[in-house]
Design a protein around this motif. Structure first.
Motif, PDB file in Angstrom:
ATOM      1  N   SER A  35       0.701  -1.149   0.031  1.00 27.12           N
ATOM      2  CA  SER A  35       0.124   0.012  -0.120  1.00 27.12           C
ATOM      3  C   SER A  35       0.943   1.076   0.124  1.00 27.12           C
ATOM      4  O   SER A  35       2.223   1.147   0.272  1.00 27.12           O
ATOM      5  CB  SER A  35      -0.852  -0.009   1.369  1.00 27.12           C
ATOM      6  N   PRO A  36       0.282   2.434  -0.258  1.00 29.02           N
ATOM      7  CA  PRO A  36       1.026   3.722  -0.147  1.00 29.02           C
ATOM      8  C   PRO A  36       1.929   3.788   1.370  1.00 29.02           C
ATOM      9  O   PRO A  36       2.653   4.512   1.249  1.00 29.02           O
ATOM     10  CB  PRO A  36       0.173   4.724  -0.524  1.00 29.02           C
ATOM     11  N   LEU A  37       1.092   3.298   2.221  1.00 28.47           N
ATOM     12  CA  LEU A  37       1.669   3.629   3.817  1.00 28.47           C
ATOM     13  C   LEU A  37       2.540   2.499   4.171  1.00 28.47           C
ATOM     14  O   LEU A  37       3.548   2.661   4.794  1.00 28.47           O
ATOM     15  CB  LEU A  37       0.150   3.306   4.579  1.00 28.47           C
ATOM     16  N   ILE A  66     -12.726   0.551  11.790  1.00 21.93           N
ATOM     17  CA  ILE A  66     -11.432   0.034  11.958  1.00 21.93           C
ATOM     18  C   ILE A  66     -11.077  -0.432  13.494  1.00 21.93           C
ATOM     19  O   ILE A  66     -11.486   0.366  14.176  1.00 21.93           O
ATOM     20  CB  ILE A  66     -10.309   0.978  11.496  1.00 21.93           C
ATOM     21  N   GLU A  67     -10.713  -1.476  13.825  1.00 19.41           N
ATOM     22  CA  GLU A  67     -10.306  -1.905  15.119  1.00 19.41           C
ATOM     23  C   GLU A  67      -9.029  -1.122  15.538  1.00 19.41           C
ATOM     24  O   GLU A  67      -8.125  -0.872  14.866  1.00 19.41           O
ATOM     25  CB  GLU A  67      -9.863  -3.265  15.162  1.00 19.41           C
ATOM     26  N   GLU A  68      -9.227  -0.985  16.860  1.00 24.02           N
ATOM     27  CA  GLU A  68      -7.775  -0.329  17.608  1.00 24.02           C
ATOM     28  C   GLU A  68      -6.695  -1.077  17.203  1.00 24.02           C
ATOM     29  O   GLU A  68      -5.503  -0.583  16.841  1.00 24.02           O
ATOM     30  CB  GLU A  68      -8.075  -0.376  19.305  1.00 24.02           C
ATOM     31  N   ARG A  69      -6.785  -2.469  17.099  1.00 25.61           N
ATOM     32  CA  ARG A  69      -5.395  -3.217  16.914  1.00 25.61           C
ATOM     33  C   ARG A  69      -4.926  -2.996  15.377  1.00 25.61           C
ATOM     34  O   ARG A  69      -3.686  -3.239  15.105  1.00 25.61           O
ATOM     35  CB  ARG A  69      -5.748  -4.612  17.002  1.00 25.61           C
ATOM     36  N   ASP A  70      -5.784  -2.333  14.440  1.00 29.67           N
ATOM     37  CA  ASP A  70      -5.311  -2.220  12.978  1.00 29.67           C
ATOM     38  C   ASP A  70      -4.975  -0.550  12.747  1.00 29.67           C
ATOM     39  O   ASP A  70      -4.707  -0.268  11.800  1.00 29.67           O
ATOM     40  CB  ASP A  70      -6.493  -2.658  12.238  1.00 29.67           C
ATOM     41  N   ALA A  71      -5.170   0.188  13.674  1.00 32.38           N
ATOM     42  CA  ALA A  71      -5.181   1.698  13.819  1.00 32.38           C
ATOM     43  C   ALA A  71      -3.602   1.850  13.302  1.00 32.38           C
ATOM     44  O   ALA A  71      -3.218   2.919  12.279  1.00 32.38           O
ATOM     45  CB  ALA A  71      -5.502   2.326  14.954  1.00 32.38           C
ATOM     46  N   TRP A  72      -2.579   1.131  13.787  1.00 32.59           N
ATOM     47  CA  TRP A  72      -1.241   1.543  13.233  1.00 32.59           C
ATOM     48  C   TRP A  72      -1.108   1.535  11.534  1.00 32.59           C
ATOM     49  O   TRP A  72      -0.237   2.295  11.111  1.00 32.59           O
ATOM     50  CB  TRP A  72      -0.235   0.247  13.997  1.00 32.59           C
ATOM     51  N   PHE A  73      -1.683   0.486  11.098  1.00 29.32           N
ATOM     52  CA  PHE A  73      -1.669   0.444   9.534  1.00 29.32           C
ATOM     53  C   PHE A  73      -1.812   1.846   8.762  1.00 29.32           C
ATOM     54  O   PHE A  73      -1.311   2.358   7.891  1.00 29.32           O
ATOM     55  CB  PHE A  73      -2.532  -0.343   8.898  1.00 29.32           C
ATOM     56  N   PHE A  74      -2.882   2.594   9.537  1.00 28.16           N
ATOM     57  CA  PHE A  74      -3.166   4.088   8.683  1.00 28.16           C
ATOM     58  C   PHE A  74      -2.269   5.215   9.168  1.00 28.16           C
ATOM     59  O   PHE A  74      -2.660   6.207   8.576  1.00 28.16           O
ATOM     60  CB  PHE A  74      -4.739   4.300   9.204  1.00 28.16           C
ATOM     61  N   ASP A  75      -1.385   4.862  10.212  1.00 24.83           N
ATOM     62  CA  ASP A  75      -0.548   5.756  10.258  1.00 24.83           C
ATOM     63  C   ASP A  75      -0.975   7.276  10.483  1.00 24.83           C
ATOM     64  O   ASP A  75      -0.235   8.094   9.747  1.00 24.83           O
ATOM     65  CB  ASP A  75       0.780   5.669   9.312  1.00 24.83           C
ATOM     66  N   GLY A  76      -2.213   7.502  11.184  1.00 25.05           N
ATOM     67  CA  GLY A  76      -2.601   8.946  11.231  1.00 25.05           C
ATOM     68  C   GLY A  76      -3.279   9.437  10.070  1.00 25.05           C
ATOM     69  O   GLY A  76      -3.534  10.732   9.836  1.00 25.05           O
ATOM     70  N   HIS A  77      -3.537   8.733   8.935  1.00 25.66           N
ATOM     71  CA  HIS A  77      -4.021   9.055   7.589  1.00 25.66           C
ATOM     72  C   HIS A  77      -5.650   8.750   7.928  1.00 25.66           C
ATOM     73  O   HIS A  77      -6.262   7.646   8.323  1.00 25.66           O
ATOM     74  CB  HIS A  77      -3.587   8.176   6.652  1.00 25.66           C
ATOM     75  N   ASP A  78      -6.447   9.591   7.138  1.00 22.13           N
ATOM     76  CA  ASP A  78      -7.900   9.255   6.890  1.00 22.13           C
ATOM     77  C   ASP A  78      -8.082   8.307   5.681  1.00 22.13           C
ATOM     78  O   ASP A  78      -7.224   8.217   4.790  1.00 22.13           O
ATOM     79  CB  ASP A  78      -8.673  10.544   6.430  1.00 22.13           C
ATOM     80  N   LEU A  79      -9.118   7.332   5.752  1.00 22.09           N
ATOM     81  CA  LEU A  79      -9.081   6.455   4.700  1.00 22.09           C
ATOM     82  C   LEU A  79     -10.366   6.880   3.939  1.00 22.09           C
ATOM     83  O   LEU A  79     -11.361   6.951   4.458  1.00 22.09           O
ATOM     84  CB  LEU A  79      -9.392   4.932   5.434  1.00 22.09           C
ATOM     85  N   TYR A  80      -9.922   6.798   2.536  1.00 22.63           N
ATOM     86  CA  TYR A  80     -10.985   7.060   1.546  1.00 22.63           C
ATOM     87  C   TYR A  80     -11.548   5.754   0.739  1.00 22.63           C
ATOM     88  O   TYR A  80     -10.456   5.451   0.196  1.00 22.63           O
ATOM     89  CB  TYR A  80     -10.701   8.103   0.663  1.00 22.63           C
ATOM     90  N   VAL A  81     -12.738   5.390   0.723  1.00 21.87           N
ATOM     91  CA  VAL A  81     -13.242   4.125  -0.063  1.00 21.87           C
ATOM     92  C   VAL A  81     -14.066   4.819  -1.261  1.00 21.87           C
ATOM     93  O   VAL A  81     -15.011   5.387  -0.953  1.00 21.87           O
ATOM     94  CB  VAL A  81     -13.914   3.411   0.880  1.00 21.87           C
ATOM     95  N   TYR A  94      -5.554   7.406   1.188  1.00 16.28           N
ATOM     96  CA  TYR A  94      -5.201   7.984   2.307  1.00 16.28           C
ATOM     97  C   TYR A  94      -4.805   9.145   2.281  1.00 16.28           C
ATOM     98  O   TYR A  94      -4.037   9.596   1.392  1.00 16.28           O
ATOM     99  CB  TYR A  94      -4.101   6.994   2.697  1.00 16.28           C
ATOM    100  N   LYS A  95      -5.201   9.874   2.981  1.00 18.47           N
ATOM    101  CA  LYS A  95      -4.890  11.572   3.388  1.00 18.47           C
ATOM    102  C   LYS A  95      -4.393  11.811   4.823  1.00 18.47           C
ATOM    103  O   LYS A  95      -5.276  11.338   5.491  1.00 18.47           O
ATOM    104  CB  LYS A  95      -5.974  12.479   2.985  1.00 18.47           C
TER     105      LYS A  95
END
Length: 97
Positions: A35-37, A66-81, A94-95
């Protein structure tokens, strides 16, 4: 961190996953792909029940989370679907929040 579901993506969930009012859909970090992240990880999604959600959003009474245990993946980014109209599949972007 926030989740944004486009109208086209909401329609995709209803048609392809048969999502309906009251359903809950989880986005999660998946080992494999890229992913870009994060290289070596990609985003997955499934119908699931929230345990400790980090972020939630409701669209047409369908909850996306998004579960708390997966929040690391998004690294402070918002998810756009959204939907890639040529491939007729979900597209993620991701922004920085």
């Amino acid at each position: 961190m926030k989740i944004f579901i486009s109208p086209n993506a909401l329609r995709w969930f209803k048609e392809e996953m048969e999502a309906k009012s009251g359903d809950t859909i989880r986005f999660y970090a998946r080992y494999g792909g890229s992913s870009p992240l994060h290289d070596g990880f990609s985003i997955g999604m499934t119908m699931d029940t929230p345990v400790i959600p980090s972020v939630t959003v409701k669209n047409d009474d369908i909850m996306f989370f998004i579960e708390e245990r997966d929040a690391w993946f998004f690294d402070g980014h918002d998810l756009y679907v959204d939907v890639d109209s040529k491939l007729d599949e979900l597209a993620y972007s991701y922004k920085k929040a």
